[in-house]
Write an enzyme that holds these catalytic residues in place. Structure first.
Site, mmCIF file in Angstrom:
data_model
loop_
_atom_site.group_PDB
_atom_site.id
_atom_site.type_symbol
_atom_site.label_atom_id
_atom_site.label_comp_id
_atom_site.label_asym_id
_atom_site.label_seq_id
_atom_site.Cartn_x
_atom_site.Cartn_y
_atom_site.Cartn_z
ATOM 1 N N ALA A 70 -0.267 6.245 9.329
ATOM 2 C CA ALA A 70 1.170 6.467 9.570
ATOM 3 C C ALA A 70 1.693 7.384 8.487
ATOM 4 C CB ALA A 70 1.923 5.143 9.535
ATOM 5 N N ALA B 178 0.585 9.743 3.119
ATOM 6 C CA ALA B 178 0.507 8.606 4.044
ATOM 7 C C ALA B 178 1.483 7.522 3.610
ATOM 8 C CB ALA B 178 -0.900 8.017 4.048
ATOM 9 N N ASP B 179 1.999 6.841 4.594
ATOM 10 C CA ASP B 179 2.832 5.665 4.313
ATOM 11 C C ASP B 179 2.049 4.376 4.505
ATOM 12 O OD1 ASP B 179 4.814 7.932 5.081
ATOM 13 O OD2 ASP B 179 5.897 6.468 3.870
ATOM 14 N N ARG B 180 1.087 4.420 5.422
ATOM 15 C CA ARG B 180 0.214 3.244 5.600
ATOM 16 C C ARG B 180 -1.040 3.709 6.347
ATOM 17 N NH1 ARG B 180 1.712 -2.833 6.482
ATOM 18 N NH2 ARG B 180 3.824 -2.176 6.037
#
Ligand SMILES: CSC[C@@H](O)[C@@H](O)C(=O)COP(=O)(O)O
Length: 375
Positions: free
Chosen positions: A255, A245-247
């Site tokens: 995201a 995950a990036d966020r």
């Protein structure tokens, strides 16, 4: 031994240039914040945790050389430099959270009259160095929790087959990896039968980096093109999907690398559990939902070219430039003579498609992230 993507000792930082992998292994020197911003923006280093760590270490390297003896000036410069580093890539939250923590630290060290400028510098740099160690410890815990959850949910004690996307391994973190850490842990448990990794167009983190790491770790694995995912789930029993995950927003919307969302839809259709593996530094409790996550758009060249070779139709721009000269762009936009490209680097998977979020504190249902704080 896992791949060493970040080489750091006090005052010195080198990163493995991921643009050149897997064909060349070359380290790039990062002398300070300006270099840190460039290697992140150009994606010579990438992956949410690695972006945060390299960004902060670039500041540590710069501070080590700095002989400033005015704490107020140091505090002000640190804040400006951290905000600059955060601007290098917008989607991953890890660097923003790290910057906020470090700005708070600088504020309190600056306000504390018992702290000398030398102590300020020492304590600040040590805090950054601590991030490197903590990230590896967190990844190992993510690996253990993820392995436990997947084995518990899989039928009997048969072999486990995992599908992953993008690159979440040693190259994307300080070491060990998040989703790839779960895979490593499954391999250690001797239950892992096979890993499928997607190519991950257009930057090909899967083909270039994950495949490289899997081969390096001697994990039985197969590379597939992104569009094979549904066919794979239909024809071979996949135990679980694990991605990074990036966020992650407070409601669990996540995201991650473009293409993750369609894998989650396919997993739902085929009844395959879909896990997100991410440290707490990827969770952004300030955002109520994924709708508010800023999605980075990358240059169209990443889509139209492989290396120096253009693979997309060339359009008629050359011809046009002779005919219209400076009016080229307006002409192109009106008559659509060159192919338009849209290259969002990430997408948001709705929480409803996610089975669990694997963190260093355990595995949480996406709608139970608020319970993490009490752990
Ligand atoms: C542990 S890395 C998790 C994510 O950062 C990863 O899946 C990803 O999307 C990386 O994107 P990238 O554009 O390569 O930085």
């Amino acid at each position: 031994m896992s791949l060493e993507s970040i080489r750091y000792s006090r005052g010195s930082l080198d990163i493995l240039d991921q643009l050149l992998l897997p064909l060349q292994t070359r380290y790039v020197k990062v002398e300070g914040v300006e270099d840190g911003w460039k290697v992140i923006n150009k994606m010579q280093v990438r992956g949410a945790p690695a972006i945060a760590i390299v960004g902060c270490l670039s500041l540590a390297v710069e501070l080590e050389k700095d002989n400033n003896s005015d704490k107020k000036v140091m505090r002000q410069e640190i804040e400006g430099k951290l905000n600059y580093l955060v601007s290098a890539r917008p989607t991953a939250v890890n660097i923003k959270l790290a910057a906020d923590e470090l700005i708070n630290l600088a504020n309190s060290l600056s306000a504390d009259e018992t702290v000398t400028p030398e102590e300020f510098k020492e304590r600040f740099i040590s805090r950054i160095e601590g991030m490197l160690i903590k990230d590896i410890e967190d990844n190992k815990a993510i690996g253990r929790y993820g392995c436990e959850a997947i084995l518990k949910n899989s039928e009997g004690d048969g072999p486990v087959r995992i599908l992953t996307h993008c690159n979440t391994g040693s190259l994307a973190t300080a070491g060990y990896g998040t989703a790839l850490g779960v895979i490593r842990s499954l391999q250690e448990s001797k239950r892992l039968d096979h890993v499928y990794c997607t190519e991950t167009r257009p930057y090909n983190q899967g083909a270039r980096l994950t495949a490289y790491e899997l081969v390096h770790e001697k994990i039985p694995s197969t590379l597939i093109v992104d569009s094979v995912v549904s066919a794979l789930m239909n024809s071979r029993r996949i135990t679980a999907v694990v991605v990074g995950a990036d966020r992650v927003a407070a409601n669990g919307d996540t995201a991650n690398k473009i293409g993750t969302y369609q894998i989650a839809i396919a997993a739902k259709h085929h009844g395959v559990p879909f896990y997100v593996a991410a440290p707490l530094t990827s969770i952004d409790m300030s955002l109520t939902s994924g709708e508010r996550i800023k999605i980075e758009e990358r240059p169209e060249r990443e889509m139209t070219h492989v290396g120096v070779h253009r693979i997309a139709a060339p359009g008629m721009l050359k011809l046009q430039s002779k005919l219209h000269g400076p009016f080229l762009d307006a002409t192109r936009a009106r008559s659509n003579l060159g192919i338009n490209c849209w290259n969002p680097s990430f997408d948001v998977t709705p929480a409803a498609l996610i089975t669990g979020i694997i963190t260093e504190k355990g595995v949480f249902a996406p709608d139970k992230l608020s319970e993490i704080e009490s752990k």
